[in-house]
Design a protein around this motif. Structure first.
Motif: not given
Lengths: 317, 317, 317, 317
Positions: B32-36, B66-71, D314-316
């Motif tokens: 749930g961390i937005y990777v800006d 990013f190859l994987t890990g972001l939605d 795995q969560k903050m």
């Protein structure tokens, strides 16, 4: 996960300076190492206080007792080694509600919720007795391949008044180390050594090779040139290049701050924030040096043996 | 085991400065961390060379993929994150048999048996591009709780001649850090930070708080006193006491040696011990600073987030 | 920490069955192992579908590409090995909102919050392609000391109707294994092998030696007696006693449930709980066997090599 | 690394069945858990022998003593917890040179070089006393969120003659477990549970859900269908799908072989290969069940709590 040191040769310990014992456990020690008790005792004696000068008035015989991991001949069996050292001279302090400035009092309170100076016993330098025992075992394991450790006090601050604590810088040496130890990126030999040294109580700085002096230099005078027989003309890098040992002597320094406790009253607060005076006592060292020398060597020996066993695990043998 | 960093938030990477890509993997990042991406790019831009001054002539756009890990929304999914950055401007050096003095050439040869400068590509500072990406993710994860990172160049050596490389000292800051982070014995916050910093290419020294200056002081002037509201009068300890954060600013320095490569010929030997001249090139930085600043902050952010997640794992939540 | 396998010889991988690549990383492989590509390919071919019988209609060439970790001669360099295999025949399914019964759909939704069948790609047996490559490397490393792996299908359920999926039991064998591998308490050889096998998709049971049959026996008939030359009269224990190998053949079985997907419609619900029909497709195997055989052997080889390197790390060599 | 269990909530222990104490250490336990000693004692009592039936004649009170890690109120302090249990009824066996068939005698000899049955004391089921204490702590930590553990003996072999040992199958249950626990690839909940169970002395098999029965089934009858409220019609998968818990009851079985020791003479050899008769004694159980039940539950509780803390990391939070 959280409070051991080492990948393969690994130390874990517990016990409180106010409790009956300090106890330690060493995993991953190869079998067949003769644990020469007179050597272990001599290392502990180097760490022990003589009750004079900058050293604590608390004097302890520090007799180590091995609970498991040695066979009848006194050699490591390959199983984990557990040992303990009795705390002989325990006195409960009088003002347990007053925090010790620049000590672990406040941070333990924030981390664990403790409001009692007695519960900060893990932060005592008494804990380093376990490091010295594990380090002695590592030194004994490394003796057959000729790796040697030594250390000395480089500088010590001058006390401002009688009873004041002082900081010091210590230098360590690792000689006859094989080339090729260390991992190329994160687990550099130098990085793990820094980690080991900064884990010692009161440590505030670390240098390998020329350290901060290197930061003032140019490549043309700094670079360690090699002769045709691969020997080095200089050793500014302190035996580590690209994070990996090159076979030259590894030398490094560790900076220690003054010990938080002094032998006169200090103004402080209680755990509840009430201003209070912390009385001094004669129960603490005023300087980590020279008692810290065997601790520095122990951490160097633990780090070194860990890398040697890691290297062994990287080949079929 | 051997070449990752972090207990929970963990970075691993691979790829060679001479190969097509640098690739990195981050495990343990909360979901749930937005990777800006604009932030990640701006961090990479801080690390990139402008081809001028002390910086390498090699210029690369450093576009992260990013190859994987972001939605689909660009948030971390909770699964491991894998990313890569193309190596855009690769030139194979001409004299691959000549060892670079004070570089990883000799130690890689001893560790791996390589006799080829091109095979030392993991020792290139190019690797730090992966640290910056992982660090950017850590910074973004820490942003909502207000933790801030910054750094600056404290000093830089003066070159002895045009084309010479120079060392530098960098200072890093971590602000708004919660109190209570760090383990009490081996995994002290300061010890892990030293480990993180010494893992950076060319790092030779580390200080937290007053560092080596502390070693010259007495307890009576050094100790950080606290007021009734728990605030500190001074912060000589640099925010870490007993190995655990106290909520004050963490500040530290890192000493970097001069970069081994210079822009004029150096006398050296080949991997087989034959004297040889190493030609200089314009393909290397002459100083790690200022490009190392985002790397220092990245390693600080990775260390910090790892401790915060470790603290989360220490309570039922 | 959380999703790799192995202490020293360690596999990690990533990539989605719907994405462009499956990518894997092997750490801790000793240097100097010749990675015979024809052998790796033959192992992958054993895992590949022929598009017939119980196997998926999805056919992929499974060409492995090594990105780093091999030298010019094709030997392991001692650095981490990274490889990838392209996903050649990707088709996005039509009803992504319908959960697949007894599959990871619901559990990924609960763990990660996904509401999309396409985001469960890590749960695909496609992931095992990386295990096979790592296992092939482990087999090649173990070949010089003569350790051999084989496996066969012991039983397979009979389909109730055409297009139904079925379960199966597989047996694995490890021959010429040195005695003395395994740790005495938690990291028993048998415990790590069970861990390895249960990590394979659809695995629901594990036995070593006589397994559940042993539970029906008495000590007087079960116990493996030894002759004067230390040879064993029987091998009911399957080569592991007290958690440690005794030099006899290790044999074990793994029970696999029927694959969740069948080739006819199943009644299910969407991620939002709406009743829905899941259409069948020809894109899934109906039984993990026989394609799972090289996967079982790969996990056995990874486990074995890890213990051998761990044993190496337990002696000075 | 080599002989602990758990990523975050981690157990390590030592001590020999012939020595004065069994000692254990639990790391990573959250602070503030009240360690109800009467509960710990009742768990130990479930494991203790009554000296009758299949149980050993060795009777021990198993009083646990906590050395560190609990505060004055008896709650976990967040620091590692160390405890010990005295070995009350130690008798040194008479023929120490005769190997016990199907026991750890031969494998310890091959691994460590021991030629003495007394040195195999770590292989004794006495070790499980530490698992029970750690498991009791894990159960107490999980109690507030309602997770419950139970187990029963499913079957036990019939002895061929009086004094013969027998195997058994045990079933375990974990109820009210949150959905979403487990990692998707290698650290599946089921894989870690298998690892935990196979680490128990004499364990030879493991099943989750229908296990080997599942291998005989078709997908059309096996698959666990869900209703609109997400509840499951069946639970053939035993609460784990794709390696991750789905919130249904986790149930599993463990197969145990007969205990190697019987109460009549067995033909064997000495460590030097000389044929010899091993006399029987009344000092060993004849079946691991029912004393193993609290051990099975303990390992289930340790595995579960470890995954819950891993999920927290795995969560903050």
């Amino acid at each position: 996960m959280e409070d051991s040191f080492g990948h393969i040769f690994k130390i874990t310990d517990w016990g409180d300076t106010h409790g009956p014992y300090m106890e330690g456990r060493v995993e991953g020690c190869p079998a067949g190492i003769y644990v020469d008790l007179s050597f272990v005792r001599s290392e502990l004696a180097r760490r022990a206080s003589d009750g004079k000068g900058f050293a604590t008035g608390r004097k302890e015989p520090d007799r180590v007792e091995f609970l498991t991991g040695l066979d009848e001949a006194g050699c490591t069996s390959g199983a984990p080694i557990v040992f303990r050292i009795a705390n002989a001279d325990v006195v409960v302090s009088s003002n347990r509600q007053v925090m010790r400035p620049s000590h672990a009092s406040f941070t333990y309170f924030k981390k664990y919720g403790y409001k009692d100076q007695e519960l900060c016993g893990r932060a005592s330098a008494r804990q380093t007795v376990c490091r010295v025992v594990a380090g002695a075992i590592a030194k004994l394991a490394l003796q057959p391949i000729g790796v040697e450790f030594s250390s000395e006090v480089v500088s010590m601050a001058a006390p401002r008044c009688e009873g004041d604590s002082v900081g010091a810088v210590v230098r360590g040496h690792i000689r006859n180390l094989p080339a090729g130890l260390g991992e190329p990126v994160y687990d550099k030999f130098s990085a793990r050594l820094a980690y080991a040294m900064l884990s010692i109580n009161a440590a505030k700085g670390f240098e390998i090779g020329l350290g901060y002096e290197a930061a003032k230099m140019c490549g043309s005078t700094y670079n360690d040139m090699q002769r045709s027989d691969y020997s080095f003309v200089t050793n500014h890098d302190g035996g580590v290049q690209g994070g990996i040992t090159n076979g030259e002597e590894v030398f490094f320094t560790v900076a220690f701050k003054p010990i938080p406790s002094v032998r006169f009253p200090q103004q402080s607060i209680t755990f509840d924030g009430v201003p209070a005076v912390l009385e001094g006592s004669g129960r603490n060292d005023l300087c980590v040096a020279p008692r810290v020398l065997p601790v520095v060597e122990a951490m160097a020996a633990i780090t070194t043996l860990d890398f040697i066993l890691l290297a062994d695990s990287q080949k079929m043998c």
